[in-house]
Design a protein around this motif. Structure first.
Motif, PDB file in Angstrom:
ATOM      1  N   HIS A 111      57.197  91.600  88.018  1.00  0.00           N
ATOM      2  CA  HIS A 111      56.742  92.145  89.304  1.00  0.00           C
ATOM      3  C   HIS A 111      55.263  91.823  89.541  1.00  0.00           C
ATOM      4  O   HIS A 111      54.861  91.527  90.677  1.00  0.00           O
ATOM      5  CB  HIS A 111      56.977  93.642  89.351  1.00  0.00           C
ATOM      6  CG  HIS A 111      58.402  94.040  89.598  1.00  0.00           C
ATOM      7  ND1 HIS A 111      59.042  93.802  90.790  1.00  0.00           N
ATOM      8  CD2 HIS A 111      59.308  94.653  88.795  1.00  0.00           C
ATOM      9  CE1 HIS A 111      60.297  94.260  90.723  1.00  0.00           C
ATOM     10  NE2 HIS A 111      60.481  94.765  89.525  1.00  0.00           N
ATOM     11  N   ALA A 112      54.468  91.881  88.477  1.00  0.00           N
ATOM     12  CA  ALA A 112      53.050  91.550  88.629  1.00  0.00           C
ATOM     13  C   ALA A 112      52.882  90.075  89.016  1.00  0.00           C
ATOM     14  O   ALA A 112      52.044  89.735  89.865  1.00  0.00           O
ATOM     15  CB  ALA A 112      52.300  91.850  87.336  1.00  0.00           C
ATOM     16  N   LYS A 113      53.689  89.191  88.426  1.00  0.00           N
ATOM     17  CA  LYS A 113      53.643  87.768  88.778  1.00  0.00           C
ATOM     18  C   LYS A 113      54.022  87.556  90.242  1.00  0.00           C
ATOM     19  O   LYS A 113      53.467  86.690  90.932  1.00  0.00           O
ATOM     20  CB  LYS A 113      54.602  86.975  87.885  1.00  0.00           C
ATOM     21  CG  LYS A 113      54.183  86.853  86.440  1.00  0.00           C
ATOM     22  CD  LYS A 113      55.272  86.118  85.658  1.00  0.00           C
ATOM     23  CE  LYS A 113      55.023  86.150  84.169  1.00  0.00           C
ATOM     24  NZ  LYS A 113      56.152  85.532  83.410  1.00  0.00           N
ATOM     25  N   ALA A 114      54.988  88.358  90.723  1.00  0.00           N
ATOM     26  CA  ALA A 114      55.457  88.208  92.107  1.00  0.00           C
ATOM     27  C   ALA A 114      54.474  88.805  93.111  1.00  0.00           C
ATOM     28  O   ALA A 114      54.625  88.606  94.318  1.00  0.00           O
ATOM     29  CB  ALA A 114      56.829  88.862  92.259  1.00  0.00           C
ATOM     30  N   GLY A 115      53.488  89.540  92.625  1.00  0.00           N
ATOM     31  CA  GLY A 115      52.503  90.157  93.512  1.00  0.00           C
ATOM     32  C   GLY A 115      52.876  91.583  93.863  1.00  0.00           C
ATOM     33  O   GLY A 115      54.040  91.991  93.743  1.00  0.00           O
TER      34      GLY A 115
END
Length: 569
Positions: free
Chosen positions: A372-376
């Motif tokens: 989720h952090a990678k996806a923003g």
């Protein structure tokens, strides 16, 4: 974890059929899904290396089985904080990653026989063999003498269903005798005043003890019956004769009986016969609406000593703040704890490593947080909650539910991850307790995107929905999904899935051989994690507030919570 992969249900042929089976009504897909904002979500970049490594570390002997209050807890907390921070999360409790969970462990000893007087003949029952009893009061000794006994049927007070087994009854200081499960548990269908064969919360022993305490009872004894309980007396005996843990209540103590316990069915039959009553006839009467409780004209007495131990455990909380609605929250839960040191295996290994249960679920929190952090940042905030003391009775999640860091009325909903059986990919996903809330529509959208179908809960009568950490939020109104891995494996089908589940239950579940295996095939777990990613992110990008379905036992709680809230639902 309450392991449930014992019955294999037939898969549904189409997504539409699955939806109807989950919902139990023909207009579910049309009326529920169309009324909700369910954004399409691209697959997440979820790391298999993270799943493998976090599971390996948490399940290593160095963590000594992750027992709350032990060195294993200290190592677990430090490792999860490190991984949450590296994943891109922020501390979830102000500037802290931790929420303190004060626990009390009570160990009973020197149990006197359970004696019954006032009937045709005096009766005396032996502890463990004929009955079990514990207290959650922080007292050195529990003593009950001359407590009048009342048969209260299923012990249910459900105003929304027009059902009250305590109507017109004063049980203060008395002992209530209660039937297990719901009045319509013998139904072959999922229809009836209490959802037919699908157990509701009113059928769980936790509810029955809570309601008895609210009514002022001194003691509550549930009549054990293997089929409606879904486990034998051996489970009751092993679970209720050792240390019992609960949160330290302090000033927030709920009503508590002096004693909660179980009566063996043969013992219960003898008790009722001494009062001139018949268990089967009373059971039939109690299954009818309008049943009136039956004073038995008997008195109960027993006593036992208690040793109390207080200690502090912790939940670990990380958050990925939302960009548009940061004060609306989507919850992911998994329990980090296991059993510590336990009965040794034949080779002398006495560490219950809990690799599947639940190092895998805890690793999933980390892997999903990374993805989720990678996806923003999504529209809403994503909360990742690793709770303690699930194996002691959902205590960490119960503490969070009673003392939420993020207001429950502002918590949109969530998912719980409790043990991934590591296997190859499957065609399906099992929905435990499906048909309870509008979250089903988010599940169905995720399944459709991944080309999979749903397998309904194979044993709804066992009430597995009420046996893991999501329940601590559900009982306070927050819609929660509880999913289990697929049972229809692409290689080997249902036979292979059943064999894998049976091997785990027989040889590794809650034992020293639930260990990490470097040769595990993670393909199925990674496919399941894509479903969790899609569901969580879809909820976090949505503008909708899914609710419990009309008639569900948690609907009125959510509605009241929303009515009192100035924000959120």
């Amino acid at each position: 974890m309450a392991f449930r992969k014992s019955a294999i249900a037939a898969t549904l042929g189409t997504l539409a059929a699955a939806t109807l089976a989950l919902a139990g009504c023909d207009d579910f897909a049309a009326n529920t899904a169309s009324a909700l904002d369910i954004p399409e979500i691209a697959p997440g970049d979820i790391s298999e290396d993270t799943m493998r490594e976090v599971t390996r570390v948490l399940a290593s002997d160095a963590f000594e089985g992750r027992m709350p209050g032990s060195v294993g807890e200290e190592k677990t907390l430090a490792y999860l904080i490190e991984r949450f921070k590296a994943a891109g999360l922020q501390p979830g409790n102000g500037d802290s990653w931790l929420q303190e969970v004060p626990l009390m462990e009570i160990t009973g000893a020197n149990h006197a026989p359970l004696t019954i007087t006032g009937g045709k003949t005096p009766l005396s029952f032996s502890f463990a063999k004929d009955w079990v009893g514990v207290t959650f009061r922080e007292e050195a000794k529990t003593s009950i003498t001359g407590s009048e006994m009342v048969f209260v049927g299923y012990g249910i007070n459900a105003p929304e269903k027009g059902w009250n087994d305590y109507a017109g009854l004063d049980v203060k200081g008395k002992t209530v005798i209660i039937l297990v499960n719901d009045p319509d548990w013998q139904s072959a269908k999922l229809e009836g005043p209490f959802n037919g064969k699908a157990m509701t919360y009113y059928g769980r022993w936790t509810y029955k003890y809570e309601e008895a305490a609210r009514q002022g009872a001194a003691a509550a004894l549930i009549i054990h019956d293997t089929q409606p309980a879904s486990y034998g007396w051996n489970v009751v005996e092993s679970s209720w004769t050792g240390p019992q843990a609960h949160p330290q209540y302090g000033d927030k103590a709920p009503p508590l009986t002096q004693m909660n316990g179980w009566l063996h069915k043969d013992s219960a039959r003898a008790v009722l016969a001494a009062a001139g009553q018949d268990l089967e006839k009373l059971t039939q009467a109690a299954q009818q609406k309008g049943f009136k409780a039956v004073p038995l004209g008997l008195k109960l007495a027993t006593s036992f000593d208690n040793t109390n131990r207080k200690f502090m455990s912790h939940n670990v909380i990380g958050v990925l703040p939302g960009r548009e609605a940061p004060d609306e929250y989507v919850l992911h839960t998994a329990h980090w704890d296991h059993l510590g040191r336990c009965t040794p295996a034949p080779d002398g290994d006495d560490i219950c490593n809990g690799a599947v249960d639940n190092a895998t679920g805890t690793a999933a929190l980390v892997a999903l947080a990374e993805a989720h952090a990678k996806a923003g940042a999504p529209r809403r905030s994503l909360v990742f909650l690793a709770v303690t003391a699930e194996e002691s009775g959902l205590l960490g999640s119960a503490w969070y539910g009673a003392n939420p860091i993020f207001p429950l009325a502002q918590t949109v909903g969530g998912v719980n991850m409790d043990a991934f059986l590591v296997a190859g990919p499957s065609k399906d996903m099992t929905a435990v307790g499906g048909g309870k809330s509008q979250l089903d529509a988010f599940l169905m959208a995720a399944l459709k995107a991944d080309g999979r179908v749903v397998t309904p809960d194979a044993a709804p009568e066992a009430g597995y929905y009420y046996r893991s950490d999501h329940f601590s939020m559900a009982k306070r109104g927050v819609p929660m999904l509880y999913l289990d891995g697929g049972e229809d494996l692409i290689e080997g089908g249902r036979a292979a899935g059943a064999k894998l589940a049976e091997d785990y239950r027989a040889n590794r579940y809650h034992g020293p051989k639930d260990e990490f295996d470097p040769n595990w095939n993670w393909a199925g777990v990674m496919a399941d994690l894509q479903l969790y990613f899609r569901i969580g992110r879809s909820l976090a990008m949505s503008t909708s507030w899914p609710n419990w379905n009309e008639g569900d036992e948690f609907r009125s709680i959510r509605d009241a919570s929303c009515a009192d809230s100035k924000k959120g639902c």
